[in-house]
Scaffold this active site. Sequence first.
Site, PDB file in Angstrom:
ATOM      1  N   CYS A 171       0.838  -1.202   0.000  1.00  0.00           N
ATOM      2  CA  CYS A 171       0.000   0.000   0.000  1.00  0.00           C
ATOM      3  C   CYS A 171       0.874   1.254   0.000  1.00  0.00           C
ATOM      4  O   CYS A 171       0.376   2.348  -0.159  1.00  0.00           O
ATOM      5  CB  CYS A 171      -0.926  -0.005   1.203  1.00  0.00           C
ATOM      6  SG  CYS A 171      -0.026   0.066   2.744  1.00  0.00           S
TER       7      CYS A 171
ATOM      8  N   GLU B 201      -6.013   1.783  -8.272  1.00  0.00           N
ATOM      9  CA  GLU B 201      -4.912   1.031  -7.674  1.00  0.00           C
ATOM     10  C   GLU B 201      -4.642  -0.206  -8.536  1.00  0.00           C
ATOM     11  O   GLU B 201      -5.530  -1.029  -8.734  1.00  0.00           O
ATOM     12  CB  GLU B 201      -5.288   0.609  -6.241  1.00  0.00           C
ATOM     13  CG  GLU B 201      -4.164  -0.118  -5.536  1.00  0.00           C
ATOM     14  CD  GLU B 201      -4.511  -0.498  -4.099  1.00  0.00           C
ATOM     15  OE1 GLU B 201      -5.649  -0.914  -3.849  1.00  0.00           O
ATOM     16  OE2 GLU B 201      -3.609  -0.386  -3.242  1.00  0.00           O
TER      17      GLU B 201
HETATM   18  P1  NAD Z   1      -9.273  -7.277   0.471  1.00  0.00           P
HETATM   19  O1  NAD Z   1     -10.021  -6.029   0.792  1.00  0.00           O
HETATM   20  O2  NAD Z   1      -9.713  -8.089  -0.674  1.00  0.00           O
HETATM   21  O3  NAD Z   1      -9.295  -8.265   1.748  1.00  0.00           O
HETATM   22  C1  NAD Z   1      -8.943  -7.825   3.034  1.00  0.00           C
HETATM   23  C2  NAD Z   1      -9.697  -8.642   4.064  1.00  0.00           C
HETATM   24  O4  NAD Z   1     -11.100  -8.445   3.886  1.00  0.00           O
HETATM   25  C3  NAD Z   1      -9.444 -10.141   3.930  1.00  0.00           C
HETATM   26  O5  NAD Z   1      -9.276 -10.681   5.220  1.00  0.00           O
HETATM   27  C4  NAD Z   1     -10.717 -10.658   3.265  1.00  0.00           C
HETATM   28  O6  NAD Z   1     -11.055 -11.971   3.651  1.00  0.00           O
HETATM   29  C5  NAD Z   1     -11.780  -9.689   3.726  1.00  0.00           C
HETATM   30  N1  NAD Z   1     -12.853  -9.473   2.746  1.00  0.00           N
HETATM   31  C6  NAD Z   1     -12.752  -9.527   1.385  1.00  0.00           C
HETATM   32  N2  NAD Z   1     -13.937  -9.205   0.814  1.00  0.00           N
HETATM   33  C7  NAD Z   1     -14.795  -8.940   1.824  1.00  0.00           C
HETATM   34  C8  NAD Z   1     -16.155  -8.518   1.876  1.00  0.00           C
HETATM   35  N3  NAD Z   1     -16.877  -8.323   0.775  1.00  0.00           N
HETATM   36  N4  NAD Z   1     -16.721  -8.308   3.086  1.00  0.00           N
HETATM   37  C9  NAD Z   1     -16.008  -8.492   4.215  1.00  0.00           C
HETATM   38  N5  NAD Z   1     -14.713  -8.888   4.226  1.00  0.00           N
HETATM   39  C10 NAD Z   1     -14.111  -9.099   3.052  1.00  0.00           C
HETATM   40  O7  NAD Z   1      -7.733  -6.855   0.357  1.00  0.00           O
HETATM   41  P2  NAD Z   1      -6.505  -7.741  -0.145  1.00  0.00           P
HETATM   42  O8  NAD Z   1      -6.647  -7.964  -1.609  1.00  0.00           O
HETATM   43  O9  NAD Z   1      -6.320  -8.890   0.745  1.00  0.00           O
HETATM   44  O10 NAD Z   1      -5.292  -6.739   0.139  1.00  0.00           O
HETATM   45  C11 NAD Z   1      -4.849  -5.780  -0.786  1.00  0.00           C
HETATM   46  C12 NAD Z   1      -5.409  -4.416  -0.463  1.00  0.00           C
HETATM   47  O11 NAD Z   1      -5.058  -4.055   0.862  1.00  0.00           O
HETATM   48  C13 NAD Z   1      -4.849  -3.328  -1.358  1.00  0.00           C
HETATM   49  O12 NAD Z   1      -5.903  -2.468  -1.717  1.00  0.00           O
HETATM   50  C14 NAD Z   1      -3.847  -2.612  -0.455  1.00  0.00           C
HETATM   51  O13 NAD Z   1      -3.598  -1.268  -0.802  1.00  0.00           O
HETATM   52  C15 NAD Z   1      -4.527  -2.726   0.859  1.00  0.00           C
HETATM   53  N6  NAD Z   1      -3.609  -2.553   1.966  1.00  0.00           N
HETATM   54  C16 NAD Z   1      -3.657  -1.382   2.657  1.00  0.00           C
HETATM   55  C17 NAD Z   1      -2.780  -1.141   3.682  1.00  0.00           C
HETATM   56  C18 NAD Z   1      -2.820   0.158   4.428  1.00  0.00           C
HETATM   57  O14 NAD Z   1      -2.118   0.277   5.418  1.00  0.00           O
HETATM   58  N7  NAD Z   1      -3.603   1.142   4.020  1.00  0.00           N
HETATM   59  C19 NAD Z   1      -1.834  -2.116   4.049  1.00  0.00           C
HETATM   60  C20 NAD Z   1      -1.816  -3.314   3.343  1.00  0.00           C
HETATM   61  C21 NAD Z   1      -2.715  -3.529   2.289  1.00  0.00           C
END
Ligand code: NAD
Length: 504
Positions: free
Chosen positions: A301, A395
Amino acid sequence: MDTAAHSPLETIAAHTKSDNGIRTLLNYIGGAWVDSHGKEFLPVMNPSTGQQIGKVPLSTAQDVNDAVRAAADAFDGWSRTPIKERVQIFYRFKTLMEKHFDSLAALVNEENGKIMGEAEAEIAKAIEVTEFACSMPQLTSGEIQEVSKGVECRIDRHPLGVVASITPFNFPNMVPNWTIPNALVLGNTMILKPSQLVPLSSIRIAELLKEAGLPDGVFNVVHGAQETVEALCDHPVIQAITFVGSTKVAKIVYARATSHHKRALCLGGAKNHLIVLPDANEEMSATNIAASMSGCAGQRCMAASAMVGVGPVDHIVDRLCEEAKKIVPGKNLGSVISKEAKERIERYITEAEEQGAQVLVDGRNAVVEGKEGGYYVGPTVLDYVRPDMRIAQEEVFGPVLSIMRTETLDEAIDIENSNPYGNAAAVFTQSGGMARYVIERASAGMIGVNIGVPVPREPFSFGGWNESKFGACDITGKSSIEFFTKQKKTTIKWNPEARTNWMS
Ligand code: NAD
């Protein structure tokens, strides 16, 4: 330090069930490894080979309820344990992470696909956060003041209760550890819902916490995806939710958790802009920007996603391309997380090319010999991207840098400020005045000057602005104390001769 086990999966074998050679993961509830009530499972893949390495259950509301009950039962004893005793467990946890440094990194490498050096950096950061948590007794001593003659006010911090932490795929060990040590040292009990794509490291974290002496029920792991997260948001006993992931899901989780009157802090996605001025040091800028856009295969991120070159910066772009070409998939560049991610990233590149962007370095169709099934995208540099293109606005989350050009610094700042995210921004220049101008105007929570990945080190807090974060406070550092505690204000008068005034 240990040496990495022959297979990183061996380190968690004791707490998984083998099913025809495929490891089925168990939940960790009340100190016991238990089957989920869920009937559905998802495969866990090694993204650098494309081979299945495990099976993760999609836990149900009943599993969440079991974990909440265990965490609620443990809360009374844990929260009443003096902080100076609670912290001793985390000194031991830190020592155990150091002892098992290599195998923890190997597990991250196995389930996430990042290269070993990056996996090691992730464990080092998890250790640093734990080290910070060990300073909590010093940071959280209360406040006291005599507010009128013989009358004192004091403030004590109290834990919230049961909290839940929901984490993404890109840092399987570090992001869970952004919240575990701080929340627990402060007296809360926790349920971790790791990403279903990288659920293995959380098993090892649970094992090491138990070995460090953490009482059963204080930390619990419930595997799953959307349904599991919804059950956490809805459960009336859970007091607070932290979430790290995409902006789309961060908004959903924030709205759902706060609709149930929970405290919520939801970190979302990012589109980080680096503004490059012609006076910038060529080598420092090129190496930093290349490392920022390609580190962890761009799945950070804090990754550089867009570069805005102000005026004549061709010399820096040329050097940057030379640096990008030194980054080789399978060697010093890991895989992306899934086949779908690889296809999505390559679609963004192709669409930008069709819309007129120049592909200076092309990472499409990367194949690594011996790992033909792995999900690799090579470093990609696109020049003359326009701000209205999709690749400039969304992104991408891959090792792709979109270069835009402007005549003035104000135009560059306008481009940075008009993107909806606000995690990080950086400026590359040798002019202190120009750097200050950008620091003041960039709309982002974390700013770099000649640094491509401006992650604040402890004790400074991690957190963005705008659509990169929903909720008050930051997730690490001193700001996390505010999030994970509530204040009790007590006004005391013992002496009957104390002066009587309007408040007594
Ligand atoms: P994601 O949003 O797909 O998943 C994150 C979590 O949410 C997972 O545990 C997943 O099981 C859960 N999830 C997924 N869909 C859901 C829904 N509809 N309802 C409820 N829960 C749900 O993210 P990802 O693909 O695992 O990670 C990548 C993203 O995370 C990127 O956008 C990245 O920028 C972001 N990120 C942000 C930071 C920060 O500090 N801002 C840090 C690391 C990653």
